[in-house]
Design an enzyme around this catalytic site. Structure first.
Site, PDB file in Angstrom:
ATOM      1  N   GLU A 130       2.078  -0.103  -4.709  1.00 24.78           N
ATOM      2  CA  GLU A 130       1.085   0.846  -5.212  1.00 24.78           C
ATOM      3  C   GLU A 130       1.691   2.232  -5.210  1.00 24.78           C
ATOM      4  O   GLU A 130       2.014   2.787  -4.153  1.00 24.78           O
ATOM      5  CB  GLU A 130      -0.162   0.843  -4.305  1.00 24.78           C
ATOM      6  CG  GLU A 130      -1.225   1.797  -4.798  1.00 24.78           C
ATOM      7  CD  GLU A 130      -2.124   2.322  -3.692  1.00 24.78           C
ATOM      8  OE1 GLU A 130      -3.267   2.662  -3.990  1.00 24.78           O
ATOM      9  OE2 GLU A 130      -1.687   2.419  -2.528  1.00 24.78           O
TER      10      GLU A 130
ATOM     11  N   ASP B 167       0.832  -1.189   0.000  1.00 24.85           N
ATOM     12  CA  ASP B 167       0.000   0.000   0.000  1.00 24.85           C
ATOM     13  C   ASP B 167       0.883   1.262   0.000  1.00 24.85           C
ATOM     14  O   ASP B 167       1.847   1.342   0.773  1.00 24.85           O
ATOM     15  CB  ASP B 167      -0.856  -0.039   1.279  1.00 24.85           C
ATOM     16  CG  ASP B 167      -1.957   0.983   1.284  1.00 24.85           C
ATOM     17  OD1 ASP B 167      -2.803   0.915   0.385  1.00 24.85           O
ATOM     18  OD2 ASP B 167      -1.967   1.839   2.189  1.00 24.85           O
TER      19      ASP B 167
HETATM   20  C1  NOJ Z   1      -4.380   3.047  -0.796  1.00 26.85           C
HETATM   21  C2  NOJ Z   1      -5.525   2.087  -0.717  1.00 26.85           C
HETATM   22  O1  NOJ Z   1      -5.745   1.544  -1.991  1.00 26.85           O
HETATM   23  C3  NOJ Z   1      -6.717   2.839  -0.185  1.00 26.85           C
HETATM   24  O2  NOJ Z   1      -7.865   2.040  -0.214  1.00 26.85           O
HETATM   25  C4  NOJ Z   1      -6.411   3.320   1.211  1.00 26.85           C
HETATM   26  O3  NOJ Z   1      -7.465   4.141   1.640  1.00 26.85           O
HETATM   27  C5  NOJ Z   1      -5.111   4.125   1.245  1.00 26.85           C
HETATM   28  N1  NOJ Z   1      -4.065   3.493   0.525  1.00 26.85           N
HETATM   29  C6  NOJ Z   1      -4.636   4.309   2.663  1.00 26.85           C
HETATM   30  O4  NOJ Z   1      -4.203   3.082   3.173  1.00 26.85           O
END
Ligand code: NOJ
Length: 558
Positions: A275, A214
């Protein structure tokens, strides 16, 4: 054959991953929320049987204990399983059952922050001198104004407001890039970093095959906590009016990710995908290496247009070059589902066009160079659901307001419809979010029985891809088509060549393939498309929203 060779090495290059949002996949105990036993019960949908979809890996959005203020991305214990989803025994069974079907299992690692309920933070916030005092990013106020403490710098939360929250017990602020209930971990504190890596080792020992990380490029912040420079941009969101140079993408970040990868590499054959948080293509490419992929969201942000998507593909091919391997994503749990987006672009809202655009988009997703990530339900052509403002469940959406790019993420998280009828085979209880209104028609069982369904298109397309080294791992060259509505490219591996052409228009367009003798390997308009029909010579009409995969004579005889 060709595929088997990659399975032992970098299996993720040829793989297709499938994202499961556990709350919404399948509920086994009637509480209205999906769970791990529910996922196990439906693994056959994904792999292991002749009529399975035929994907290679599942990525589970967070399954850890969590207060659920950010759909599980507020983790209270990274090493456990939320009782909402089941037990650690259920998790072990899930890994075993997935592996038995040849499915790899990827976990979502939320390393940037924890929940404020996490034991580490509970301790850290208590005082300035407890053993975990420095495990989070704490700082004194910059001063006081009207008896109120002033935050240390100008950093903003992505979910709106300041990124700093005051903690009276310490007389200090803590940093939260997301919700105030999601404090950022201090990766510069060696003990905190070691504890995170130990947790990673724990999951590897349980047999997981990799991780989605993440917002991974935000893990390190500027040690001096310098304020971000002002960005002169017309945007309603204050967050967009800063250059985020000090709160993410720090120069020493690649070394940290290499350290993480070294831990993952202690277990052979494991992959990771980061990500990219609000970054550009050059950053995505720079952070990609052999074992580590990066999600960039350029494609996902483009409208349904051959020109716009073509340009984006050119940019990413140029940024990644032939040696770096991209990840390909059209939908996920944060954004409007692509069928709904593309229908809006086309100015349509009818079911027939939805199915056609879903099939054409599937060809794009599954034939570009890179590892595709499918989002649960997209194989059904599932649209967004409408959720009234007052009924929104997603707290960040409520906080961040209408101009937030992930506005109303409930819309893309509706329960997976497995069958017609109340509960749609998802639950015997009351689903935690509304079912999609067309679930009586658009569900796994009904679509399985309809040869022309989106689901059967995905299944056949995945089979074509599995039989083609060119589509799975081949080189990529864009082809000129002479039409602004037709996107075409060639994938090549050795003597095998595949030409992909997608007509983005609602009306027919002509396609002239490169010289050679071609046959149609797959067409979105021949639902039972088992037959390999000759294509040429000369040009052919592509129907509106038709996508085709052509194979050269050498590959057709494989
Ligand atoms: C990215 C995630 O895809 C999202 O769903 C989340 O709210 C944020 N990161 C914070 O963790």
């Amino acid at each position: 054959m060709a595929r088997q060779a990659t399975v032992d090495g970098e299996w993720w290059r040829a793989a297709v991953a499938y994202q499961i949002y556990p709350r919404s996949f399948a509920d086994s105990n009637g509480d209205g929320v999906g769970d791990l036993p529910g996922i196990i019960d439906h693994l056959d949908h994904l792999a292991g049987r002749p009529d399975s979809l035929g994907v290679d890996a599942i990525w589970l959005s967070p399954i850890y204990p969590s207060p659920g203020l950010d759909g599980g991305y507020d983790v209270a214990d990274h090493a456990g399983v939320d009782p909402l989803f089941g037990t650690m025994a259920d998790f072990d069974r899930l890994v075993g059952e997935a592996h038995r079907r040849g499915l790899k299992v990827l976990l979502d690692l939320v390393l940037n922050h924890t929940s404020d309920r996490h034991a580490w933070f509970q301790e850290s916030r208590r005082s300035r001198d407890n053993p975990r005092a420095d495990w989070y990013v704490w700082h004194d106020p910059a001063g006081w104004s009207r008896r109120r403490p002033v935050p240390p710098n100008n950093w903003l939360s992505f979910f709106g407001g300041s990124a700093w929250e005051w903690e009276p017990a310490r007389g200090q602020f803590y940093l939260h890039t997301f919700l105030p209930q999601q404090p950022d971990v201090n990766w510069r504190e060696p003990a905190a970093a070691e504890a995170q890596l130990a947790m990673v080792r724990g999951w590897l020992a349980r047999g997981v095959d990799g991780f989605r990380l993440d917002v991974f490029n935000a893990l390190l912040k500027d040690p001096e906590l310098r304020s971000n420079p002002r960005r002169w941009q017309l945007s309603r969101r204050p967050w967009d009016r800063q250059w985020h140079v000090y709160d993410k993408d720090r120069p020493d970040f690649p070394a940290l990710i290499a350290r993480f990868r070294a831990v993952v590499d202690e277990a052979p054959g494991r992959m990771s995908v980061g990500e990219l948080f609000a970054g550009d293509l050059s950053q995505a490419a720079a952070y990609t290496n052999g074992h580590h992929l990066v999600f960039d969201f350029g494609l996902l942000e483009r409208p349904w247009s051959a020109e716009a998507i073509g340009r984006e593909i050119d940019r990413r091919e140029a940024a990644f070059g032939p040696d770096r391997w991209p990840a390909v994503v059209l939908s996920n749990h944060d954004r409007s589902r692509h069928v709904s987006r593309f229908l809006r672009d086309l100015g349509r809202d009818d079911e027939a066009t939805a199915d056609r655009v879903a099939r054409a988009a599937a060809v794009l997703l599954l034939t570009l160079r890179g590892t595709p990530f499918l989002y649960y339900g997209e194989e059904l052509g599932l649209p967004d659901i409408r959720v009234a403002r007052v009924a929104i469940m997603d707290p960040p959406a409520r906080r961040a307001g209408f101009f937030f790019p992930w506005w109303n993420r409930d819309q893309c998280r509706s329960p997976m419809p497995w069958a017609a009828g109340p509960g749609a085979g998802f639950t015997n209880g009351r689903p935690w979010l509304p079912l999609s209104p067309d679930h009586d028609r658009r569900n796994v069982a009904s679509e399985a029985a309809d040869p022309g369904s989106v689901q059967n298109a995905y299944r056949r397309l995945l089979a074509v891809r599995r039989g083609s080294a060119a589509l799975e791992r081949g080189s990529f060259t864009r082809l000129a088509t002479g039409s602004r509505d037709v996107l075409a490219y060639e994938r090549r591996s050795g003597a095998e060549r595949a030409v992909v052409a997608i007509n983005f228009a609602l009306e027919p367009r002509d396609l002239t393939p490169p010289a050679g003798s071609w046959s149609v390997r797959y067409s979105t308009n021949e639902p039972d498309g088992a037959a390999v029909a000759p294509f040429g010579p000369g040009s052919r009409r592509l129907a509106g929203l038709e996508a085709v995969i052509l194979a050269n004579a050498e590959s057709a005889s494989r």
